[in-house]
Design an enzyme around this catalytic site. Structure first.
Site, PDB file in Angstrom:
ATOM      1  N   LYS A  75       0.843  -1.211   0.000  1.00 53.50           N
ATOM      2  CA  LYS A  75       0.000   0.000   0.000  1.00 53.50           C
ATOM      3  C   LYS A  75       0.880   1.264   0.000  1.00 53.50           C
ATOM      4  O   LYS A  75       0.665   2.164  -0.785  1.00 53.50           O
ATOM      5  CB  LYS A  75      -0.877   0.078   1.271  1.00 53.50           C
ATOM      6  CG  LYS A  75      -1.767  -1.109   1.500  1.00 53.50           C
ATOM      7  CD  LYS A  75      -2.606  -0.929   2.755  1.00 53.50           C
ATOM      8  CE  LYS A  75      -1.826  -0.887   4.061  1.00 53.50           C
ATOM      9  NZ  LYS A  75      -1.144  -2.146   4.419  1.00 53.50           N
ATOM     10  N   ARG A 118      -9.262   1.528   8.800  1.00 46.84           N
ATOM     11  CA  ARG A 118      -8.912   0.157   9.175  1.00 46.84           C
ATOM     12  C   ARG A 118     -10.015  -0.519   9.967  1.00 46.84           C
ATOM     13  O   ARG A 118      -9.869  -1.682  10.335  1.00 46.84           O
ATOM     14  CB  ARG A 118      -7.681   0.196  10.070  1.00 46.84           C
ATOM     15  CG  ARG A 118      -6.375  -0.007   9.337  1.00 46.84           C
ATOM     16  CD  ARG A 118      -5.297   0.152  10.383  1.00 46.84           C
ATOM     17  NE  ARG A 118      -4.184  -0.716  10.141  1.00 46.84           N
ATOM     18  CZ  ARG A 118      -3.098  -0.338   9.493  1.00 46.84           C
ATOM     19  NH1 ARG A 118      -3.007   0.843   8.961  1.00 46.84           N
ATOM     20  NH2 ARG A 118      -2.089  -1.186   9.373  1.00 46.84           N
ATOM     21  N   ARG A 174      11.979  -6.782   5.087  1.00 46.64           N
ATOM     22  CA  ARG A 174      11.971  -5.322   4.899  1.00 46.64           C
ATOM     23  C   ARG A 174      12.971  -4.630   5.825  1.00 46.64           C
ATOM     24  O   ARG A 174      13.103  -4.969   6.999  1.00 46.64           O
ATOM     25  CB  ARG A 174      10.574  -4.758   5.178  1.00 46.64           C
ATOM     26  CG  ARG A 174      10.605  -3.230   5.294  1.00 46.64           C
ATOM     27  CD  ARG A 174       9.280  -2.564   5.265  1.00 46.64           C
ATOM     28  NE  ARG A 174       8.399  -2.984   6.319  1.00 46.64           N
ATOM     29  CZ  ARG A 174       7.133  -2.600   6.391  1.00 46.64           C
ATOM     30  NH1 ARG A 174       6.635  -1.823   5.458  1.00 46.64           N
ATOM     31  NH2 ARG A 174       6.374  -3.024   7.371  1.00 46.64           N
ATOM     32  N   ARG A 213      11.927  -2.470  10.995  1.00 49.40           N
ATOM     33  CA  ARG A 213      10.833  -1.669  11.575  1.00 49.40           C
ATOM     34  C   ARG A 213      10.373  -2.344  12.863  1.00 49.40           C
ATOM     35  O   ARG A 213      10.282  -3.566  12.915  1.00 49.40           O
ATOM     36  CB  ARG A 213       9.674  -1.542  10.575  1.00 49.40           C
ATOM     37  CG  ARG A 213       8.805  -0.341  10.849  1.00 49.40           C
ATOM     38  CD  ARG A 213       7.830  -0.070   9.735  1.00 49.40           C
ATOM     39  NE  ARG A 213       6.511  -0.599  10.027  1.00 49.40           N
ATOM     40  CZ  ARG A 213       5.459  -0.433   9.280  1.00 49.40           C
ATOM     41  NH1 ARG A 213       5.561   0.250   8.141  1.00 49.40           N
ATOM     42  NH2 ARG A 213       4.291  -0.945   9.597  1.00 49.40           N
ATOM     43  N   ARG A 216      -0.433  -8.711  13.564  1.00 46.84           N
ATOM     44  CA  ARG A 216      -0.970  -7.680  12.653  1.00 46.84           C
ATOM     45  C   ARG A 216      -1.874  -8.315  11.601  1.00 46.84           C
ATOM     46  O   ARG A 216      -2.918  -7.773  11.259  1.00 46.84           O
ATOM     47  CB  ARG A 216       0.186  -6.928  11.964  1.00 46.84           C
ATOM     48  CG  ARG A 216       0.883  -5.947  12.897  1.00 46.84           C
ATOM     49  CD  ARG A 216       2.257  -5.563  12.377  1.00 46.84           C
ATOM     50  NE  ARG A 216       2.254  -4.816  11.144  1.00 46.84           N
ATOM     51  CZ  ARG A 216       3.322  -4.686  10.350  1.00 46.84           C
ATOM     52  NH1 ARG A 216       4.481  -5.267  10.680  1.00 46.84           N
ATOM     53  NH2 ARG A 216       3.250  -3.988   9.243  1.00 46.84           N
TER      54      ARG A 216
HETATM   55  P1  AP5 Z   1       4.889  -1.538   1.846  1.00 45.88           P
HETATM   56  O1  AP5 Z   1       4.613  -0.715   0.638  1.00 45.88           O
HETATM   57  O2  AP5 Z   1       5.545  -0.876   3.007  1.00 45.88           O
HETATM   58  O3  AP5 Z   1       3.554  -2.297   2.314  1.00 45.88           O
HETATM   59  P2  AP5 Z   1       2.377  -1.773   3.203  1.00 45.88           P
HETATM   60  O4  AP5 Z   1       1.158  -2.458   2.724  1.00 45.88           O
HETATM   61  O5  AP5 Z   1       2.363  -0.277   3.262  1.00 45.88           O
HETATM   62  O6  AP5 Z   1       2.830  -2.416   4.592  1.00 45.88           O
HETATM   63  P3  AP5 Z   1       2.952  -1.806   6.037  1.00 45.88           P
HETATM   64  O7  AP5 Z   1       3.655  -2.830   6.860  1.00 45.88           O
HETATM   65  O8  AP5 Z   1       3.546  -0.438   6.043  1.00 45.88           O
HETATM   66  O9  AP5 Z   1       1.420  -1.703   6.377  1.00 45.88           O
HETATM   67  P4  AP5 Z   1       0.718  -1.690   7.713  1.00 45.88           P
HETATM   68  O10 AP5 Z   1      -0.674  -1.462   7.271  1.00 45.88           O
HETATM   69  O11 AP5 Z   1       0.937  -2.848   8.599  1.00 45.88           O
HETATM   70  O12 AP5 Z   1       1.456  -0.476   8.487  1.00 45.88           O
HETATM   71  P5  AP5 Z   1       1.027   1.013   8.851  1.00 45.88           P
HETATM   72  O13 AP5 Z   1       2.243   1.815   8.844  1.00 45.88           O
HETATM   73  O14 AP5 Z   1      -0.152   1.469   8.082  1.00 45.88           O
HETATM   74  O15 AP5 Z   1       5.748  -2.815   1.372  1.00 45.88           O
HETATM   75  C1  AP5 Z   1       6.199  -3.776   2.293  1.00 45.88           C
HETATM   76  C2  AP5 Z   1       7.523  -4.388   1.768  1.00 45.88           C
HETATM   77  O16 AP5 Z   1       7.252  -5.082   0.543  1.00 45.88           O
HETATM   78  C3  AP5 Z   1       8.594  -3.339   1.435  1.00 45.88           C
HETATM   79  O17 AP5 Z   1       9.844  -3.853   1.745  1.00 45.88           O
HETATM   80  C4  AP5 Z   1       8.426  -3.121  -0.064  1.00 45.88           C
HETATM   81  O18 AP5 Z   1       9.608  -2.697  -0.678  1.00 45.88           O
HETATM   82  C5  AP5 Z   1       8.008  -4.523  -0.535  1.00 45.88           C
HETATM   83  N1  AP5 Z   1       7.126  -4.491  -1.709  1.00 45.88           N
HETATM   84  C6  AP5 Z   1       6.131  -3.607  -1.996  1.00 45.88           C
HETATM   85  N2  AP5 Z   1       5.520  -3.936  -3.161  1.00 45.88           N
HETATM   86  C7  AP5 Z   1       6.129  -5.077  -3.594  1.00 45.88           C
HETATM   87  C8  AP5 Z   1       5.942  -5.900  -4.747  1.00 45.88           C
HETATM   88  N3  AP5 Z   1       4.980  -5.645  -5.664  1.00 45.88           N
HETATM   89  N4  AP5 Z   1       6.733  -7.001  -4.887  1.00 45.88           N
HETATM   90  C9  AP5 Z   1       7.700  -7.287  -3.940  1.00 45.88           C
HETATM   91  N5  AP5 Z   1       7.943  -6.522  -2.838  1.00 45.88           N
HETATM   92  C10 AP5 Z   1       7.159  -5.428  -2.665  1.00 45.88           C
HETATM   93  O19 AP5 Z   1       0.501   0.811  10.374  1.00 45.88           O
HETATM   94  C11 AP5 Z   1       1.379   0.483  11.411  1.00 45.88           C
HETATM   95  C12 AP5 Z   1       0.642   0.493  12.728  1.00 45.88           C
HETATM   96  O20 AP5 Z   1       0.132   1.812  13.013  1.00 45.88           O
HETATM   97  C13 AP5 Z   1      -0.612  -0.411  12.808  1.00 45.88           C
HETATM   98  O21 AP5 Z   1      -0.290  -1.744  13.123  1.00 45.88           O
HETATM   99  C14 AP5 Z   1      -1.409   0.292  13.915  1.00 45.88           C
HETATM  100  O22 AP5 Z   1      -0.884  -0.016  15.192  1.00 45.88           O
HETATM  101  C15 AP5 Z   1      -1.144   1.762  13.647  1.00 45.88           C
HETATM  102  N6  AP5 Z   1      -2.138   2.329  12.719  1.00 45.88           N
HETATM  103  C16 AP5 Z   1      -1.900   2.876  11.505  1.00 45.88           C
HETATM  104  N7  AP5 Z   1      -3.033   3.272  10.921  1.00 45.88           N
HETATM  105  C17 AP5 Z   1      -4.038   2.965  11.789  1.00 45.88           C
HETATM  106  C18 AP5 Z   1      -5.448   3.099  11.742  1.00 45.88           C
HETATM  107  N8  AP5 Z   1      -6.060   3.633  10.660  1.00 45.88           N
HETATM  108  N9  AP5 Z   1      -6.173   2.655  12.800  1.00 45.88           N
HETATM  109  C19 AP5 Z   1      -5.582   2.128  13.879  1.00 45.88           C
HETATM  110  N10 AP5 Z   1      -4.245   1.956  13.991  1.00 45.88           N
HETATM  111  C20 AP5 Z   1      -3.478   2.368  12.945  1.00 45.88           C
END
Ligand code: AP5
Length: 230
Positions: A15, A90, A129, A156, A167
Site C-alpha cells: 500500500k 482500518r 523489509r 521496523r 498484525r
Molecule cells: P509496503 O509498501 O511498506 O507495504 P504496506 O502495505 O504499506 O505495509 P505496512 O507494513 O507499512 O502496512 P501496515 O498497514 O501494517 O502499516 P502502517 O504503517 O499502516 O511494502 C512492504 C515491503 O514489501 C517493502 O519492503 C516493499 O519494498 C516490498 N514491496 C512492496 N511492493 C512489492 C511488490 N509488488 N513485490 C515485492 N515486494 C514489494 O501501520 C502500522 C501500525 O500503526 C498499525 O499496526 C497500527 O498499530 C497503527 N495504525 C496505523 N493506521 C491505523 C489506523 N487507521 N487505525 C488504527 N491503527 C493504525
C-alpha cells in the site's frame, strides 16, 4: 471533483509503495496514518507515544485518536484536488467517519483499491523489509543505506515475526469487514499485488482512472437530469 483514493490491503501488501508513487505522479498528498504516528513518535508527541505501545504489539490505535488525526490532515488546503490515503480506514467505524467527512467536503467520491497478496508472501516481505532509521523510508533492494537521506537501515519495530502474525490476525478481524463495507460501491477495485511493483502500478492506475472517470460521468449525468427537471 477531487481524486480521492484509498489504498486498502493487509500489512506488507505494498500500500505504502504504491500510494507514494501514485501520489507523487499525480501531485496529490499521500496521507499515511502509520507514517504520521511514526513521525509523532520521533517528535515525542504524547498521543503518538501512547499509540507506540499498541503499534509495537501489532494492535490498532483507537478510532477516536486516528479519526481526529485524519480529520485535521484532510482539513489542510493541499487535499482539495484529492488525496491518497494509506492505512486508513482500518475499521468500519473509521470508514463511516470518513464518509461523513467526505459528505462535508462534497469533493467527489472515494476510489477504493484493495491490494491482494497471499499471506505467505506478506510474511516474506515484512520479514526482509528494512527501513531508514532516520527518515523511515522503505529501503530499496540491494542498497546498504537509505537512497533518500543516506541514513542507516534498520528493522521496523513491528516487523518482528510474532508481531507480524498478530498484525495479520487483526487485519482479518478488524479490517476485512471494511472491504465488505466498500465492495458494493461502483468505485471499488481489486488489484493483484503479488506481481512486480511496476505491474501492480500499471493495473492500479488503469483501475483508478476507470473508477474516477465512471464516477465523474454519473455525476455529470445527474447534473444534466437535475437541470432538465428544473
Ligand atoms: P509496503 O509498501 O511498506 O507495504 P504496506 O502495505 O504499506 O505495509 P505496512 O507494513 O507499512 O502496512 P501496515 O498497514 O501494517 O502499516 P502502517 O504503517 O499502516 O511494502 C512492504 C515491503 O514489501 C517493502 O519492503 C516493499 O519494498 C516490498 N514491496 C512492496 N511492493 C512489492 C511488490 N509488488 N513485490 C515485492 N515486494 C514489494 O501501520 C502500522 C501500525 O500503526 C498499525 O499496526 C497500527 O498499530 C497503527 N495504525 C496505523 N493506521 C491505523 C489506523 N487507521 N487505525 C488504527 N491503527 C493504525
Amino acid at each position: 471533483m477531487g481524486l480521492n483514493v484509498i489504498m486498502m490491503g493487509p500489512p506488507g501488501a505494498g500500500k505504502g509503495t504504491q500510494a507514494d508513487r501514485f501520489a507523487r505522479e499525480r501531485g496529490l498528498p499521500k496521507i499515511s496514518t502509520g507514517d504520521m504516528l511514526r513521525e509523532g513518535i520521533k517528535e515525542q508527541n504524547p498521543v503518538a507515544l501512547e499509540a507506540k505501545q499498541l503499534m509495537d504489539r501489532g494492535e490498532l490505535v483507537d478510532d477516536a485518536t486516528i479519526i481526529a488525526i485524519v480529520r485535521d490532515r484532510l482539513a489542510r488546503p493541499d487535499t482539495r484536488p484529492g488525496f491518497v490515503l494509506d492505512g486508513f480506514p482500518r475499521t468500519v467505524g473509521q470508514a463511516a467517519a470518513l464518509d461523513r467527512l467526505m459528505e462535508e467536503r462534497a469533493q467527489g467520491p472515494l476510489v477504493v483499491i484493495d491490494v491482494v497478496v497471499p499471506e505467505q508472501e506478506l510474511v516474506r516481505r515484512l520479514g526482509s523489509r528494512r527501513i531508514c532509521g532516520r527518515c523511515g523510508t522503505n529501503a530499496e533492494a540491494g542498497r546498504s543505506g537509505c537512497g533518500k537521506c543516506g541514513g542507516e537501515l534498520v528493522v521496523r519495530a513491528d516487523d518482528d515475526g510474532q508481531v507480524v502474525l498478530e498484525r495479520l490476525k487483526i487485519y482479518e478481524r478488524a479490517t476485512r469487514p471494511v472491504l465488505d463495507y466498500y465492495r458494493v460501491r461502483s468505485t471499488f477495485r481489486v488489484v493483484n499485488g503479488a506481481q512486480a511493483a511496476e505491474h501492480v502500478a500499471r493495473d492500479m492506475d488503469r483501475m483508478i482512472d476507470d473508477a474516477a472517470g465512471g464516477a465523474a460521468r454519473v455525476a455529470g449525468e445527474r447534473r444534466i437530469s437535475a437541470r432538465a427537471a428544473e
